[in-house]
Design a protein around this motif. Structure first.
Motif, short mmCIF file in Angstrom:
data_model
loop_
_atom_site.label_atom_id
_atom_site.label_comp_id
_atom_site.label_asym_id
_atom_site.label_seq_id
_atom_site.Cartn_x
_atom_site.Cartn_y
_atom_site.Cartn_z
N GLY A 73 4.34 1.83 -12.02
CA GLY A 73 3.05 1.77 -12.71
C GLY A 73 2.69 0.39 -13.21
O GLY A 73 1.76 0.26 -14.02
N ASP A 74 3.38 -0.64 -12.74
CA ASP A 74 3.09 -1.99 -13.20
C ASP A 74 1.64 -2.35 -12.88
O ASP A 74 1.24 -2.37 -11.71
N TRP A 112 0.82 -1.22 0.00
CA TRP A 112 0.00 0.00 0.00
C TRP A 112 0.85 1.27 0.00
O TRP A 112 0.64 2.18 -0.81
N ILE A 113 1.82 1.34 0.91
CA ILE A 113 2.70 2.52 0.98
C ILE A 113 3.51 2.66 -0.31
O ILE A 113 3.65 3.75 -0.88
N THR A 170 -2.02 -4.84 -5.14
CA THR A 170 -2.20 -3.94 -4.00
C THR A 170 -3.67 -3.79 -3.65
O THR A 170 -4.06 -3.84 -2.48
N GLU A 171 -4.50 -3.62 -4.66
CA GLU A 171 -5.94 -3.50 -4.41
C GLU A 171 -6.49 -4.76 -3.74
O GLU A 171 -7.30 -4.69 -2.82
N GLN A 172 -6.02 -5.91 -4.20
CA GLN A 172 -6.50 -7.17 -3.62
C GLN A 172 -6.00 -7.33 -2.19
O GLN A 172 -6.73 -7.81 -1.32
N VAL A 202 -8.32 -7.98 1.07
CA VAL A 202 -8.15 -9.14 1.93
C VAL A 202 -7.95 -8.72 3.38
O VAL A 202 -8.62 -9.22 4.29
N VAL A 203 -7.04 -7.78 3.61
CA VAL A 203 -6.68 -7.42 4.98
C VAL A 203 -7.81 -6.67 5.67
O VAL A 203 -8.12 -6.94 6.84
#
Length: 490
Positions: free
Chosen positions: A437-438, A410-411, A445-447, A451-452
């Motif tokens: 930008g991969d 995330w960071i 990251t979104e997933q 999840v968390v």
């Protein structure tokens, strides 16, 4: 009986108790405590407290019929619990409604004998109550009430109680929940009697004055659980266990100076707490807002500013890359452990994919940026970050570990979103900035956030707090990691 339902819609037909310990008030609490949706039709308005009944007002039976029809015309009823029925006309009105509505589960807690032993119904009303029994699936009389149905003297031993219950069950074709609470002794046995079949349940007497409404509470709990599970035996066992817990905590309520109520929600309060559970979206917002200071501090670092505007020295950049390569080796091991601990195949696959990606990235750093030269030993900052992650993994809670690894997604993604916008032609670190930008990493990251935050929303308070502390600590390690390189500019 119809098929079990997840949230039973249970109707209480009973009198009131303004102190909340018995009658429809106790029924509604019991139904809710067992996972049901409670409804109530009032047969009598009772002026009572923990010391006793003062007066009873019985509304016109025409209004009782209107209440019953209003509910059943609109709501599909899964179970009915019947309590106080004050008089023959009331009983006949309820009987007629049962014939019309045909609810799949009906439990009758007959209110016939006062605690003093006095009969509460005249002979005519008692006969009308007997007429209800063929329309009922279960009756839950105490010892004196069972004797009235059996037309015998009250039993003085458990064997006599069982014998009376068997005779009543056979005579009226109804299950009987025989209760031994009125007998002497430390044990309080109960039994589910269905003709010749008898299933007994043991119990211990609880020394307390909080016994007001126990019959109401038990019968409505059984009605709810049997509608939810389809099993009379399980319903009886579960309701009895729940009632014992509720009786044991009744005095904690400090309601009244006589025989107080049971604490219907004591177990739920103790195990579930009183705080409304956060949604995953609220967790995401709260956690991200709570590390705004860390994110601002990262943006303000000389290393980050120099990387963005191209003034960062090659020495500082090379030092950072070497440490990042060392970090990713053990980070991949941590993600692999997260995959091993994860309870679902989806989470296992996600964290395993992350571990593979970390190793691929580490190899790319060696080949493309570090020229295949083995990085130096890890710095104190790198070691501290990895120690934090490895120690969290060793504790074995996949939820806390997932929260600990989230900041590296995330960071990093948040910072990269701003940095790649600075990758202009001629920028010395343009190729590196563009790696932020991969699309695959953005998706991961979104997933990871989904999840968390879902795990945190579903966790108990203590686990959610541990997850937050692990997340915050990792964010601070991210700050330290970006602050560690030599602050050199060209």
């Amino acid at each position: 009986m119809s098929a079990p339902v997840q949230v039973p819609r249970v109707l209480s037909i009973a009198g009131t108790d303004p102190t909340g310990g018995a009658g429809v008030q106790a029924d509604l609490k019991s139904i809710a405590a067992q996972g049901g949706y409670g409804m109530a039709v009032v047969t009598a308005l009772v002026a009572q407290n923990t010391h006793g009944v003062r007066s009873v007002h019985v509304p016109p039976v025409a209004f009782l019929a209107e209440q019953l029809d209003a509910v059943s015309d609109d709501v599909e009823i899964d179970a009915v619990k019947i309590g106080m029925l004050a008089g023959r006309e009331v009983m006949e009105t309820v009987s007629a409604w049962l014939d019309r509505a045909r609810p799949p589960v009906v439990v009758l807690d007959p209110v016939m004998v006062a605690t003093s032993g006095d009969r509460l119904l005249d002979a005519d009303a008692e006969e009308a109550l007997r007429g209800l029994l063929p329309r009922v699936d279960l009756i839950t009389p105490n010892v004196p009430e069972l004797a009235v149905f059996a037309e015998e003297a009250p039993a003085t031993s458990w064997g006599e109680v069982l014998a009376q219950a068997s005779r009543v069950s056979a005579a009226y074709g109804v299950r009987v929940l025989a209760k031994g609470g009125h007998l002497d002794g430390e044990s309080v046995p109960d039994a589910l009697v269905d003709g010749s079949r008898v299933v007994e349940f043991t119990g211990a007497r609880i020394t307390t004055t909080s016994t007001h409404g126990t019959g109401c509470s038990l019968s409505s709990a059984v009605a709810t659980i049997v509608a939810r599970t389809g099993s009379w035996e399980q319903a009886t066992a579960d309701a009895k266990r729940w009632l014992a817990e509720s009786i044991a905590h009744g005095e904690d309520l400090r309601v009244g100076s006589g025989h107080g109520p049971v604490s219907h929600f004591a177990g739920l309060w103790a195990r579930g707490g009183l705080t409304t559970r956060l949604t995953a979206a609220e967790v995401e917002r709260d956690w991200w807002d709570a590390v705004a200071d860390v994110r601002a501090a990262i943006d303000d670092l000389g290393f980050v500013r120099g990387l963005g505007d191209g003034t960062l020295s090659k020495e500082a950049f090379g030092w950072y890359l070497a440490q990042d390569a060392l970090y990713l080796r053990d980070y991949a091991r941590v993600l692999a452990e997260a995959s091993r601990l994860a309870p679902t195949l989806g989470e296992q696959a996600f964290w395993a994919s992350g571990a593979h990606g970390a190793l691929v990235t580490e190899l790319a750093l060696h080949t493309d940026w570090l020229g295949g030269v083995e990085p130096a030993a890890p710095s104190a900052t790198t070691t501290a970050y990895l120690d934090h992650l490895l120690a969290t993994a060793a504790r074995g809670d996949h939820r806390v570990l997932a929260a600990a690894v989230l900041p590296c997604y995330w960071i990093y993604a948040d910072l990269g979103e701003r940095l790649r916008g600075l990758a202009t032609d001629g920028h010395p670190y343009r190729d590196w900035l563009l790696t932020y930008g991969d699309p695959a990493f953005e998706s991961a990251t979104e997933q990871a956030i989904v999840v968390v935050t879902r795990l945190a929303a579903e966790a108990d308070d203590a686990t959610r707090d541990a997850m937050w502390r692990a997340f915050r600590a990792s964010c601070e390690h991210e700050l330290a990691f970006f602050a560690a390189p030599p602050d050199g500019t060209v």
